[in-house]
Design a protein around this motif. Sequence first.
Motif, mmCIF file in Angstrom:
data_model
loop_
_atom_site.group_PDB
_atom_site.id
_atom_site.type_symbol
_atom_site.label_atom_id
_atom_site.label_comp_id
_atom_site.label_asym_id
_atom_site.label_seq_id
_atom_site.Cartn_x
_atom_site.Cartn_y
_atom_site.Cartn_z
ATOM 1 N N MET A 63 0.849 -1.291 -0.072
ATOM 2 C CA MET A 63 0.072 0.060 0.058
ATOM 3 C C MET A 63 0.858 1.192 0.214
ATOM 4 O O MET A 63 1.784 1.475 0.668
ATOM 5 C CB MET A 63 -0.800 -0.103 1.314
ATOM 6 C CG MET A 63 -1.934 -1.289 1.208
ATOM 7 S SD MET A 63 -2.819 -1.271 -0.128
ATOM 8 C CE MET A 63 -3.930 0.324 0.222
ATOM 9 N N PHE A 64 0.312 2.335 -0.915
ATOM 10 C CA PHE A 64 1.265 3.259 -0.999
ATOM 11 C C PHE A 64 0.196 4.551 -0.577
ATOM 12 O O PHE A 64 -0.694 4.857 -1.465
ATOM 13 C CB PHE A 64 1.637 3.559 -2.434
ATOM 14 C CG PHE A 64 2.696 2.579 -2.888
ATOM 15 C CD1 PHE A 64 4.165 2.872 -2.555
ATOM 16 C CD2 PHE A 64 2.231 1.325 -3.615
ATOM 17 C CE1 PHE A 64 4.926 1.595 -3.076
ATOM 18 C CE2 PHE A 64 3.201 0.285 -3.740
ATOM 19 C CZ PHE A 64 4.417 0.535 -3.631
ATOM 20 N N PRO A 65 0.297 5.196 0.447
ATOM 21 C CA PRO A 65 -0.474 6.305 0.654
ATOM 22 C C PRO A 65 -0.202 7.370 -0.345
ATOM 23 O O PRO A 65 0.866 7.919 -0.413
ATOM 24 C CB PRO A 65 -0.053 6.775 2.139
ATOM 25 C CG PRO A 65 0.602 5.515 2.955
ATOM 26 C CD PRO A 65 1.254 4.838 1.575
ATOM 27 N N ILE A 66 -1.207 8.190 -0.651
ATOM 28 C CA ILE A 66 -1.107 9.332 -1.444
ATOM 29 C C ILE A 66 -1.668 10.401 -0.629
ATOM 30 O O ILE A 66 -2.547 10.697 0.137
ATOM 31 C CB ILE A 66 -2.305 9.222 -2.547
ATOM 32 C CG1 ILE A 66 -1.905 8.162 -3.414
ATOM 33 C CG2 ILE A 66 -1.987 10.449 -3.598
ATOM 34 C CD1 ILE A 66 -3.115 7.435 -4.286
ATOM 35 N N ARG A 67 -0.492 11.630 -0.426
ATOM 36 C CA ARG A 67 -0.806 12.617 0.386
ATOM 37 C C ARG A 67 -0.915 13.891 -0.238
ATOM 38 O O ARG A 67 -0.509 14.201 -1.493
ATOM 39 C CB ARG A 67 0.422 12.648 1.124
ATOM 40 C CG ARG A 67 0.749 11.428 2.089
ATOM 41 C CD ARG A 67 1.679 11.520 3.166
ATOM 42 N NE ARG A 67 3.228 11.186 2.718
ATOM 43 C CZ ARG A 67 4.053 10.799 3.756
ATOM 44 N NH1 ARG A 67 3.788 10.813 5.274
ATOM 45 N NH2 ARG A 67 5.101 10.366 3.219
ATOM 46 N N ASP A 68 -1.690 14.731 0.360
ATOM 47 C CA ASP A 68 -1.946 16.054 -0.174
ATOM 48 C C ASP A 68 -0.855 17.037 0.065
ATOM 49 O O ASP A 68 0.354 16.497 0.730
ATOM 50 C CB ASP A 68 -3.120 16.463 0.235
ATOM 51 C CG ASP A 68 -3.215 16.948 1.822
ATOM 52 O OD1 ASP A 68 -2.292 16.956 2.447
ATOM 53 O OD2 ASP A 68 -4.518 17.219 2.227
ATOM 54 N N ALA A 69 -1.070 18.430 -0.281
ATOM 55 C CA ALA A 69 0.213 19.277 -0.101
ATOM 56 C C ALA A 69 0.561 19.378 1.356
ATOM 57 O O ALA A 69 1.839 19.831 1.700
ATOM 58 C CB ALA A 69 -0.248 20.608 -0.842
ATOM 59 N N ARG A 70 -0.242 18.978 2.316
ATOM 60 C CA ARG A 70 -0.371 19.049 3.968
ATOM 61 C C ARG A 70 0.330 17.944 4.208
ATOM 62 O O ARG A 70 0.525 17.778 5.484
ATOM 63 C CB ARG A 70 -1.370 19.701 4.518
ATOM 64 C CG ARG A 70 -1.807 21.175 4.088
ATOM 65 C CD ARG A 70 -3.358 21.577 4.520
ATOM 66 N NE ARG A 70 -3.328 21.340 5.863
ATOM 67 C CZ ARG A 70 -4.339 21.621 6.465
ATOM 68 N NH1 ARG A 70 -5.470 21.916 5.931
ATOM 69 N NH2 ARG A 70 -4.221 21.624 7.966
ATOM 70 N N GLY A 71 0.562 16.615 3.599
ATOM 71 C CA GLY A 71 0.963 15.587 4.067
ATOM 72 C C GLY A 71 0.137 14.736 4.523
ATOM 73 O O GLY A 71 0.488 13.609 5.288
ATOM 74 N N ARG A 72 -1.287 14.942 4.224
ATOM 75 C CA ARG A 72 -2.328 14.205 4.878
ATOM 76 C C ARG A 72 -2.509 13.123 3.937
ATOM 77 O O ARG A 72 -2.875 13.482 2.684
ATOM 78 C CB ARG A 72 -3.479 15.161 5.132
ATOM 79 C CG ARG A 72 -3.278 16.079 6.110
ATOM 80 C CD ARG A 72 -4.704 17.129 6.234
ATOM 81 N NE ARG A 72 -5.054 17.661 4.900
ATOM 82 C CZ ARG A 72 -6.042 18.384 5.104
ATOM 83 N NH1 ARG A 72 -6.937 18.566 5.963
ATOM 84 N NH2 ARG A 72 -6.519 18.712 3.674
ATOM 85 N N CYS A 73 -2.765 11.954 4.533
ATOM 86 C CA CYS A 73 -3.312 10.730 3.551
ATOM 87 C C CYS A 73 -4.642 11.007 2.946
ATOM 88 O O CYS A 73 -5.592 10.960 3.775
ATOM 89 C CB CYS A 73 -3.129 9.414 4.192
ATOM 90 S SG CYS A 73 -3.623 8.111 3.168
#
Length: 588
Positions: free
Chosen positions: A198-208
């Motif tokens: 599993m590869f978490p995809i994070r937004d610009a703030r680092g949130r999954c």
Amino acid sequence: MSGRIPQSFIDDLIGRTDIVELVGARVPLKKSGREFKACCPFHDEKSPSFWVSPDKQFYHCFGCGAHGTSLGFLMNYDRLSFPEAVEELAARAGIEVPREARADEARGRSDDLTELMGRVARHYAETLRKTPRAHDYAMRRGLDAEILARFMVGYAADSWNDVLQKFGNGTEKRDALLACGLVIEGERTYDRFRDRLMFPIRDARGRCIAFGGRIIDQGEPKYLNSPETTLFHKGRELYGLYEARQSRAPLKRLMVVEGYMDVVRLHQAGIHYAVATLGTATTPEHLKRAFRLVGEVVFAFDGDRAGRAAAWRALQNALPEVREGRQLRFLFLPDGEDPDTLVGKEGKEAFEARLDAALPLSEYLVRELASQTDLGNADGRARFAAAARPLVAKVPEGVYRELLVERLAESIKLPATRLRELWAGDAGADSQRASANDRPVTGRAARSAGRGGLMRQAVLTIVHHPKAASELAAESRALLEKIDEPGAEILRELVADLTARPCANTGALLERWRDRPEQERLARLAATESLIRDDIAARQELQTCIARMIDEARRRRLNALLERERDGGLGPTEREELQRLLVGRTAT
């Protein structure tokens, strides 16, 4: 405190902020006429192409294309989120950020879901550490413990309800899992991801906000992505972009690859600027995000037929975003190789040498079109020109487009000026017909007439002088409702909004459109030179543009009715309309 920040407060905040002072505290600015200039902080350059306008409260780099308001500068330079940038500017002004009294339930819901996604990501990471088979697979793929931790790589157990049992006790919690796309509901509810790395995809703030799952060993589909949710829109996000921005090394370019494993292995090899699209072709929104950060994007594709097809789609989507100061290049890997395996075989330096030798967009375009025809004869060269024309039309006007036309003309042994004339087609005739209209047009509108520039000039005038729209005469506002051509809705919305809520400058206007897809177009117009220097002249120019568009619409309708009359096809109503138009033409 939750709640939406009122737009009126943002308008006032932009008005209170001195963008020259804000940028000047971070970048050494020098006065140059009405603006201030510096070497761009967002890309390397030796001569300054970055300017800041105190009148517009706007910055723009003519090198890399970076632009925005004081809020945008803080977001890009200090890497702040929008709310954080607002808080920063408010603190500088010594005022408190208000929130609308009604709670923003959607925002609160979103925060709850990202918190859940973070807990699931940590659960997957812990499961990887506890599952020898999955951990050994990651090791065999060349991933070390440090890179696994940096990207929060995990493992979804080979179970139908591992996540459901741990996080879905109760209807509300199960609904949250459904909203995140973590479970699927049918005859029974079960985990979406099973037996996958599993590869978490994070937004610009680092949130999954989503996950990508790679099957362990064999199975289909090889990759499985989270569905579109309130958190995740695959056409906007780039896997690895958060990690790339957190790297200590300066971010000068981005390389776009196709797989999560490629990104992780490339980062591990020291190529910290690798990102990936998320099961979709590269979109204009992807490129907009990339070019806010860097001036160069390199696409890396497999050399097989599928890779080349993906590269051609990427080129077509990229054309509206190319301009001077931006580099777009294409790298095709040897057959049977992908970035993951290739960087493992030859290392960082050899791989980066391939990147440095990647084809510029212009050369790839010429090569691909040439492969579809025979340039050794006139018929083939004509087909080449015909295929190139709609592609060039997607490129914004400017130096890059002119140079691209010259390169294409060189390929078919035709002078660039002649190729432009042939492509222009009936533009000269259209211009001649437009100039026959009796109403004079002043300023930029005079130079735009006959080539579809009146709408653009009207919007440009408003962007540079918002006050022109707020003080537009009622007669001109009424005429706006009769305009039916591309861009009319944006023009009407700009005028209506600024009439109801006048704003002080270009920066404040652009902030109102921040989350709209049209904002990028307006920002490009803000960076375009305007020859109009005061609000009174701007209002006159805007009224003239509107009147001219109405006249041209009447002329087109009149010509259409006259042609139908010659064919004997007018009904009573259309005949009355024709008479009114003829009387109106005589009166003017």
